[in-house]
Design an enzyme around this catalytic site. Structure first.
Site, PDB file in Angstrom:
ATOM      1  N   TYR A  68      49.853  24.168  74.212  1.00 62.66           N
ATOM      2  CA  TYR A  68      50.488  22.852  74.246  1.00 62.66           C
ATOM      3  C   TYR A  68      51.068  22.572  75.626  1.00 62.66           C
ATOM      4  O   TYR A  68      50.810  21.532  76.230  1.00 62.66           O
ATOM      5  CB  TYR A  68      51.580  22.798  73.171  1.00 62.66           C
ATOM      6  CG  TYR A  68      52.298  21.474  73.071  1.00 62.66           C
ATOM      7  CD1 TYR A  68      51.707  20.390  72.424  1.00 62.66           C
ATOM      8  CD2 TYR A  68      53.567  21.309  73.617  1.00 62.66           C
ATOM      9  CE1 TYR A  68      52.371  19.169  72.335  1.00 62.66           C
ATOM     10  CE2 TYR A  68      54.235  20.104  73.522  1.00 62.66           C
ATOM     11  CZ  TYR A  68      53.637  19.030  72.884  1.00 62.66           C
ATOM     12  OH  TYR A  68      54.296  17.829  72.795  1.00 62.66           O
TER      13      TYR A  68
ATOM     14  N   LYS B 197      49.892  19.839  78.493  1.00 63.59           N
ATOM     15  CA  LYS B 197      50.836  18.810  78.965  1.00 63.59           C
ATOM     16  C   LYS B 197      51.035  18.921  80.479  1.00 63.59           C
ATOM     17  O   LYS B 197      51.209  17.910  81.161  1.00 63.59           O
ATOM     18  CB  LYS B 197      52.173  18.935  78.234  1.00 63.59           C
ATOM     19  CG  LYS B 197      52.094  18.581  76.745  1.00 63.59           C
ATOM     20  CD  LYS B 197      51.707  17.135  76.543  1.00 63.59           C
ATOM     21  CE  LYS B 197      51.810  16.704  75.089  1.00 63.59           C
ATOM     22  NZ  LYS B 197      51.388  15.309  74.874  1.00 63.59           N
TER      23      LYS B 197
HETATM   24  P1  NAI Z   1      53.131  12.277  65.676  1.00 59.37           P
HETATM   25  O1  NAI Z   1      52.410  13.409  65.056  1.00 59.37           O
HETATM   26  O2  NAI Z   1      54.144  11.540  64.886  1.00 59.37           O
HETATM   27  O3  NAI Z   1      52.087  11.220  66.256  1.00 59.37           O
HETATM   28  C1  NAI Z   1      50.910  11.611  66.917  1.00 59.37           C
HETATM   29  C2  NAI Z   1      49.838  10.581  66.624  1.00 59.37           C
HETATM   30  O4  NAI Z   1      48.656  10.945  67.359  1.00 59.37           O
HETATM   31  C3  NAI Z   1      49.448  10.537  65.139  1.00 59.37           C
HETATM   32  O5  NAI Z   1      49.435   9.205  64.660  1.00 59.37           O
HETATM   33  C4  NAI Z   1      48.060  11.134  65.123  1.00 59.37           C
HETATM   34  O6  NAI Z   1      47.215  10.598  64.083  1.00 59.37           O
HETATM   35  C5  NAI Z   1      47.555  10.743  66.497  1.00 59.37           C
HETATM   36  N1  NAI Z   1      46.421  11.587  66.896  1.00 59.37           N
HETATM   37  C6  NAI Z   1      46.355  12.943  66.886  1.00 59.37           C
HETATM   38  N2  NAI Z   1      45.137  13.338  67.255  1.00 59.37           N
HETATM   39  C7  NAI Z   1      44.406  12.225  67.505  1.00 59.37           C
HETATM   40  C8  NAI Z   1      43.072  11.985  67.915  1.00 59.37           C
HETATM   41  N3  NAI Z   1      42.223  13.004  68.143  1.00 59.37           N
HETATM   42  N4  NAI Z   1      42.665  10.711  68.087  1.00 59.37           N
HETATM   43  C9  NAI Z   1      43.512   9.668  67.843  1.00 59.37           C
HETATM   44  N5  NAI Z   1      44.766   9.826  67.433  1.00 59.37           N
HETATM   45  C10 NAI Z   1      45.232  11.101  67.275  1.00 59.37           C
HETATM   46  O7  NAI Z   1      53.786  12.895  66.994  1.00 59.37           O
HETATM   47  P2  NAI Z   1      54.858  12.319  68.020  1.00 59.37           P
HETATM   48  O8  NAI Z   1      56.017  13.230  67.983  1.00 59.37           O
HETATM   49  O9  NAI Z   1      55.021  10.881  67.869  1.00 59.37           O
HETATM   50  O10 NAI Z   1      54.115  12.648  69.395  1.00 59.37           O
HETATM   51  C11 NAI Z   1      53.546  11.644  70.220  1.00 59.37           C
HETATM   52  C12 NAI Z   1      53.314  12.253  71.593  1.00 59.37           C
HETATM   53  O11 NAI Z   1      54.568  12.652  72.148  1.00 59.37           O
HETATM   54  C13 NAI Z   1      52.445  13.498  71.579  1.00 59.37           C
HETATM   55  O12 NAI Z   1      51.585  13.481  72.719  1.00 59.37           O
HETATM   56  C14 NAI Z   1      53.453  14.622  71.691  1.00 59.37           C
HETATM   57  O13 NAI Z   1      52.894  15.782  72.255  1.00 59.37           O
HETATM   58  C15 NAI Z   1      54.493  13.988  72.588  1.00 59.37           C
HETATM   59  N6  NAI Z   1      55.812  14.598  72.505  1.00 59.37           N
HETATM   60  C16 NAI Z   1      56.506  14.630  71.323  1.00 59.37           C
HETATM   61  C17 NAI Z   1      57.764  15.212  71.277  1.00 59.37           C
HETATM   62  C18 NAI Z   1      58.570  15.296  70.027  1.00 59.37           C
HETATM   63  O14 NAI Z   1      59.598  15.992  70.044  1.00 59.37           O
HETATM   64  N7  NAI Z   1      58.184  14.638  68.946  1.00 59.37           N
HETATM   65  C19 NAI Z   1      58.379  15.798  72.494  1.00 59.37           C
HETATM   66  C20 NAI Z   1      57.561  15.694  73.668  1.00 59.37           C
HETATM   67  C21 NAI Z   1      56.323  15.100  73.661  1.00 59.37           C
END
Ligand code: NAI
Length: 262
Positions: A164, A168
C-alpha cells in the site's frame, strides 16, 4: 445550494472512487461548488447513492461504472465526460483520482498477486485517469487541475503496509512528475495525503476495536480526532479551484497535524 468560497460553476469534474468514503465526499462537495461531476467507480449501487446525494443538493452528476485498472474503460469514460461538457470538442477541468484499495501483509508474506492488484488499482489506476484527463485538458487548450490521492502512509514505515505505502509513494512521484510535464499547459497536479479518515476502508467491523483504533489515531493528532471524508474533500476542492492557481507539484496533508502518520 450551500454557499462556498470556491466557485466551480460551468466546470466539469471527473472523480474516481466516487461510490464511497472520500471519493463520494469529493464528488458531492465539487457539485455543491457548482461543477458538473462525473462519478466513476466499480460499485454501481454506491454510484447511484452518490448521484442521489448530489441531486438532493441541487447539483449535476453523471455516473460511469468502470474499473480504473482498465485503461480503455477509463479512456472512454473521460472522453464521454469531456464531450458532455459542451459544444465544440468538450472540456474537462478537474480530475480527482481517489479510487484505491487497502492491503495489509508483512513484506515477507507479500504475494505476487497482492503486489499486482494493489499497484494496478492504487498506481496504474491513478496513472490511467491522469493520462486521459491530461489529454482531454490539453486538447481543450484550457487550464486544468488534477488531484491524486496518496496517503500519510508515504511519510512513515509501518509493519504490514509495504504494498500500500509503496504504491502511494509511486503516486507521489507520478504527481510531481506530471506537475513538471503539464505545467506548461497550465495544468496543475497535486496530491492529497490524508491521515486516518473514517470510511468503509478503515471500518474494523467491530465497535470496540473501532473505538480503540480511532482513539489511538486521534492521539497522534494535536486536534485529537480522526478525519472525516469531508475534511479531505475540502482540501481537494481547494486544489481543484482557482484559489490554488499557483500551487502545483505539492503534497497536501489533511491529517489533523499528526506528526507520526498512521
Ligand atoms: P473506500 O473503500 O470507502 O472507497 C474506495 C472506493 O474506490 C470504493 O468506492 C471502491 O469501489 C473504489 N474502487 C476500488 N477499486 C476500484 C477499481 N478497480 N475501479 C474503480 N473503483 C474502485 O475508501 P476511502 O477511505 O474513501 O479511500 C479513498 C482513497 O483515499 C483511497 O485511495 C485510499 O487509499 C485513500 N486514503 C484513505 C485513507 C483513510 O483513512 N480512509 C487515508 C489515506 C488515504
Amino acid at each position: 445550494m450551500p454557499l462556498t468560497a470556491y466557485d466551480l460553476g460551468g466546470r466539469t469534474a471527473f472523480v474516481t472512487g466516487a461510490a464511497s468514503g472520500i471519493g463520494r465526499a469529493c464528488a458531492v462537495l465539487l457539485a455543491e461548488a457548482g461543477a458538473a461531476v462525473h462519478c466513476a467507480d466499480l460499485d454501481a449501487r454506491g454510484l447511484s447513492a452518490t448521484r442521489e446525494l448530489i441531486a438532493e443538493a441541487g447539483g449535476t452528476a453523471y455516473t460511469h461504472r468502470l474499473d480504473v485498472t482498465d485503461r480503455f474503460e477509463v479512456a472512454a469514460a473521460v472522453r464521454r465526460a469531456a464531450e458532455a461538457a459542451g459544444a465544440g470538442g468538450g472540456r474537462l477541468d478537474v480530475l480527482a483520482a481517489v479510487a484505491g484499495i487497502m492491503h495489509s501483509a508483512t513484506a515477507l508474506e507479500t504475494r505476487d498477486e497482492d503486489l499486482e492488484r494493489v499497484f494496478a488499482v492504487n498506481f496504474k489506476g491513478v496513472l490511467y485517469a491522469c493520462q486521459e484527463a491530461a489529454r482531454a485538458m490539453i486538447a481543450a487548450g484550457a487550464p486544468g487541475s488534477i488531484v491524486t490521492m496518496a496517503s500519510g502512509a508515504v511519510d512513515a514505515a509501518r509493519p504490514g503496509l509495504l504494498c500500500y505505502s509503496a504504491a502511494k509513494a509511486a503516486v507521489v512521484q507520478l504527481t510531481r512528475t506530471l506537475a513538471t510535464e503539464l505545467g506548461p499547459y497550465s495544468i496543475r497536479v497535486n496530491a492529497v495525503a490524508p491521515g486516518w479518515v473514517r470510511t468503509p476502508m478503515t471500518d474494523r467491523h467491530d465497535a470496540a476495536l473501532q473505538q480503540r483504533t480511532e482513539e489511538t489515531m486521534a492521539r497522534l493528532s494535536p486536534l485529537r480526532r480522526v478525519g472525516e471524508p469531508e475534511d479531505v474533500a475540502h482540501t481537494v476542492l481547494h486544489l481543484a479551484s482557482d484559489a490554488s492557481a499557483f500551487t502545483t507539484g505539492q503534497i497536501i496533508r489533511p491529517n489533523g497535524g499528526a506528526t507520526m502518520p498512521w
